[in-house]
Design a protein around this motif. Structure first.
Motif, PDB file in Angstrom:
ATOM      1  N   THR A 162      -2.725   1.749 -10.680  1.00 47.56           N
ATOM      2  CA  THR A 162      -3.457   1.912  -9.428  1.00 47.56           C
ATOM      3  C   THR A 162      -4.744   1.103  -9.464  1.00 47.56           C
ATOM      4  N   PHE A 163      -5.465   1.214 -10.562  1.00 51.24           N
ATOM      5  CA  PHE A 163      -6.728   0.476 -10.689  1.00 51.24           C
ATOM      6  C   PHE A 163      -6.476  -1.025 -10.819  1.00 51.24           C
ATOM      7  N   GLU A 164      -5.406  -1.408 -11.509  1.00 50.61           N
ATOM      8  CA  GLU A 164      -5.117  -2.825 -11.704  1.00 50.61           C
ATOM      9  C   GLU A 164      -4.779  -3.498 -10.382  1.00 50.61           C
ATOM     10  N   ASN A 165      -4.214  -2.759  -9.484  1.00 47.80           N
ATOM     11  CA  ASN A 165      -3.777  -3.316  -8.203  1.00 47.80           C
ATOM     12  C   ASN A 165      -4.874  -3.328  -7.151  1.00 47.80           C
ATOM     13  N   GLN A 166      -5.996  -2.671  -7.435  1.00 48.04           N
ATOM     14  CA  GLN A 166      -7.085  -2.645  -6.466  1.00 48.04           C
ATOM     15  C   GLN A 166      -7.629  -4.048  -6.241  1.00 48.04           C
ATOM     16  N   GLY A 167      -7.911  -4.362  -4.993  1.00 48.66           N
ATOM     17  CA  GLY A 167      -8.404  -5.679  -4.648  1.00 48.66           C
ATOM     18  C   GLY A 167      -7.306  -6.661  -4.322  1.00 48.66           C
ATOM     19  N   ASN A 168      -6.038  -6.222  -4.486  1.00 51.15           N
ATOM     20  CA  ASN A 168      -4.897  -7.080  -4.153  1.00 51.15           C
ATOM     21  C   ASN A 168      -3.919  -6.313  -3.264  1.00 51.15           C
ATOM     22  N   PRO A 169      -4.380  -5.790  -2.147  1.00 49.24           N
ATOM     23  CA  PRO A 169      -3.531  -4.929  -1.315  1.00 49.24           C
ATOM     24  C   PRO A 169      -2.304  -5.633  -0.781  1.00 49.24           C
ATOM     25  N   GLY A 170      -2.330  -6.943  -0.694  1.00 51.86           N
ATOM     26  CA  GLY A 170      -1.174  -7.661  -0.163  1.00 51.86           C
ATOM     27  C   GLY A 170      -0.143  -8.001  -1.204  1.00 51.86           C
ATOM     28  N   GLU A 171      -0.440  -7.704  -2.471  1.00 43.35           N
ATOM     29  CA  GLU A 171       0.478  -8.059  -3.537  1.00 43.35           C
ATOM     30  C   GLU A 171       1.126  -6.815  -4.124  1.00 43.35           C
ATOM     31  N   ASN A 172       2.437  -6.832  -4.211  1.00 47.01           N
ATOM     32  CA  ASN A 172       3.163  -5.714  -4.800  1.00 47.01           C
ATOM     33  C   ASN A 172       3.289  -5.975  -6.294  1.00 47.01           C
ATOM     34  N   GLN A 173       2.184  -5.917  -6.990  1.00 45.85           N
ATOM     35  CA  GLN A 173       2.151  -6.390  -8.364  1.00 45.85           C
ATOM     36  C   GLN A 173       2.866  -5.490  -9.357  1.00 45.85           C
ATOM     37  N   ILE A 174       2.925  -4.205  -9.088  1.00 52.19           N
ATOM     38  CA  ILE A 174       3.475  -3.322 -10.105  1.00 52.19           C
ATOM     39  C   ILE A 174       4.944  -3.023  -9.861  1.00 52.19           C
ATOM     40  N   GLN A 175       5.505  -3.541  -8.804  1.00 51.05           N
ATOM     41  CA  GLN A 175       6.905  -3.281  -8.511  1.00 51.05           C
ATOM     42  C   GLN A 175       7.794  -4.216  -9.311  1.00 51.05           C
ATOM     43  N   SER A 176       8.732  -3.683 -10.061  1.00 45.35           N
ATOM     44  CA  SER A 176       9.656  -4.519 -10.815  1.00 45.35           C
ATOM     45  C   SER A 176      10.843  -4.877  -9.955  1.00 45.35           C
TER      46      SER A 176
END
Length: 504
Positions: A162-176
């Motif tokens: 959750t914290f790692e993804n903050q600041g990148n709301p348009g990127e689904n970074q944690i979804q595999s």
């Protein structure tokens, strides 16, 4: 970041008599002077990432007390304490002094947390030497870390992703690539072969001689536990039609351990049904019936299935998902019928409560397969993920269709990997056909997730052929039937398993 040293001063020496007539011991009451402000979530994550980027595995024991306290503050002051006389003293049923140790630890906490008005204990595990408590003071954590009966102290609800993804709301970074989704696909005719009565065998099964192994065994009498996101109620082949076509005489059971709540004290689960699709896909790969509906069949199509909804998705991010997984492992560990456990989920750092749950199941004879990791470049630097990296699990990853070993586009590899499954096509990049979330539909699923469930299915074939064997005998036979045996490859373990050789 520049490390700051805090000064610890001794205020008093307190002497306590042991209820079990053990020798008296002394314990310091400590304080931390010039206390710093908590680290930000970004600073905490950067420290965790620095371990992973340097090829190390992150455990909270590696953190300073200040970093640990900072993470606890960010996680609503919730702390997990694993206790015991030594590192292997985690099973309450095997621990003669569990109650005494727990009482001593709680008394220690109360001496520091004197201004707490709410209950300190949030959860006490019935099977493991583990409690969840509320802690507000850095001194309390330091005292616990020094205590002779504390195996680990960890933030119970620090949400790294959750914290790692903050600041990148348009990127689904944690979804595999093998995460949640309700899609279905029209399968290419090049990606399956139709066999009686009208089932589709995924192309990848042939790369491991699974259809040839079916002449000797189809997994009957073996029960696989799948720890994941549950089973879709809308896929009949994994529910009421689990026995159909050439699959018969077996059972499917569904349980839920995931609590969908922001409150740590909540205990009501949100049921057994898959609200993600990942769990349905994994159960399908391992056990889908050899059906007459023109849909994909599973590796062990006559094995029993026990499905656990232990998490909302594949990323074990937060208290209830991690506790849900831990509870699923202890529950499956307590079942005499379950031989194999498959979990295609994980984290990029160690979680003590999950380690305890895995070890509990392992000590009860379960053969445990875990995904080596599937992700975007966001976490590909991690290597093999937790809990696949711990010795009690068998780590699996996916590779491409090729004459040489190449990990799939989103798969992790590393020295902890034990087996590989070919699951990404050379030309089309198509992955493995599985049952979809919805009835009468199929889809493609890839990554180390599908590789892990496939390997669990192969293990069921081997065990069904040799029902008197132990898990160690089954695992040894699988290793002997793999391409690189007896010398492990540095990135791909024993390599590709030949299922036919494994059941002969």
């Amino acid at each position: 970041m520049t490390k700051k040293v805090f000064k610890i001063s001794v205020l008093a020496l307190l002497v306590f008599a042991s209820c079990s007539k053990e020798e008296d011991y002394k314990e310091e009451l400590i304080t931390i002077e010039n206390q710093q402000e908590p680290l930000t979530a970004r600073q905490i994550n950067d420290k965790i990432n620095s371990f992973n980027q340097n090829g190390k595995k992150f455990y909270w024991k590696e953190a300073s007390t200040h970093m640990l306290w900072s993470a606890v503050v960010k996680g609503d002051n919730l702390v997990t304490i694993g206790f015991g006389k030594n590192a292997n003293d985690f099973d309450r049923s095997q621990s003669n002094s569990a109650s005494q140790m727990q009482t001593e630890i709680l008394n220690l906490i109360k001496r520091y947390e004197t201004d707490q008005t709410e209950d300190i204990v949030i959860y006490e595990d019935p099977f493991l030497n583990l409690i969840d408590v509320r802690i507000t003071k850095q001194e309390t954590l330091e005292a616990l870390r020094r205590n002779r009966n504390v195996r680990y102290v960890e933030p119970a609800d620090y949400r790294y992703f959750t914290f790692e993804n903050q600041g990148n709301p348009g990127e689904n970074q944690i979804q595999s690539s093998s995460g949640c989704g309700y899609s279905s696909s029209t399968l290419s005719t090049a990606d399956f072969t139709t066999v009686s009565p009208n089932a589709r065998v995924p192309w990848a099964f042939y790369k491991h001689n699974i259809p040839a192994a079916w002449s000797l065994t189809s997994g009957g009498g073996i029960t696989i536990g799948v720890v994941d996101t549950g089973l879709s109620p809308q896929q009949s082949l994994m529910n009421g039609s689990f026995n159909t076509g050439q699959s018969s005489g077996r059972y499917v059971q569904k349980y839920g351990t995931y609590v969908d709540s922001i409150w740590p004290w909540s205990t009501t689960t949100d049921g057994v049904n898959d609200l993600c699709s990942h769990g349905t896909s994994m159960a399908s790969v391992a056990t889908a019936p050899r059906n007459n509906s023109g849909l994909p069949v599973g590796v062990a199509y006559n094995a029993n299935l026990v499905s656990y909804r232990a998490s909302s998705d594949v990323v074990l991010n937060g208290y209830h998902e991690q506790r849900g997984v831990q509870n699923a492992f202890t529950a499956l560990g307590n079942r005499s019928d379950v031989k194999i456990i498959s979990m295609s989920m994980g984290h990029i750092f160690s979680v003590g409560r999950i380690t305890d749950g895995v070890r509990y199941a392992n000590n009860r004879g379960k053969l445990i397969f875990c995904a080596g990791g599937t992700s975007t470049s966001f976490t590909n630097f991690v290597g093999v993920i937790f809990p696949a990296w711990i010795p009690e699990t068998v780590a699996v990853t996916g590779i491409k269709e090729a004459s040489t070993y190449q990990k799939c586009d989103v798969c992790h590899s590393g020295s902890e990997i034990d087996f590989t499954i070919m699951m990404q096509r050379a030309g089309s990049n198509n992955t493995v056909p599985v049952l979809s979330y919805y009835n009468n539909q199929a889809d493609y699923v890839g990554g180390s997730s599908v590789a892990t469930a496939t390997t669990a299915g192969i293990a069921a074939l081997v065990w069904a052929k040799n029902p008197s064997w132990t898990k160690d005998q089954v695992l040894t036979k699988m290793k002997q039937s793999s391409q690189f045996y007896p010398t492990k490859n540095s990135q791909f373990g024993h390599g590709i398993i030949n299922a036919l050789t494994a059941v002969q």
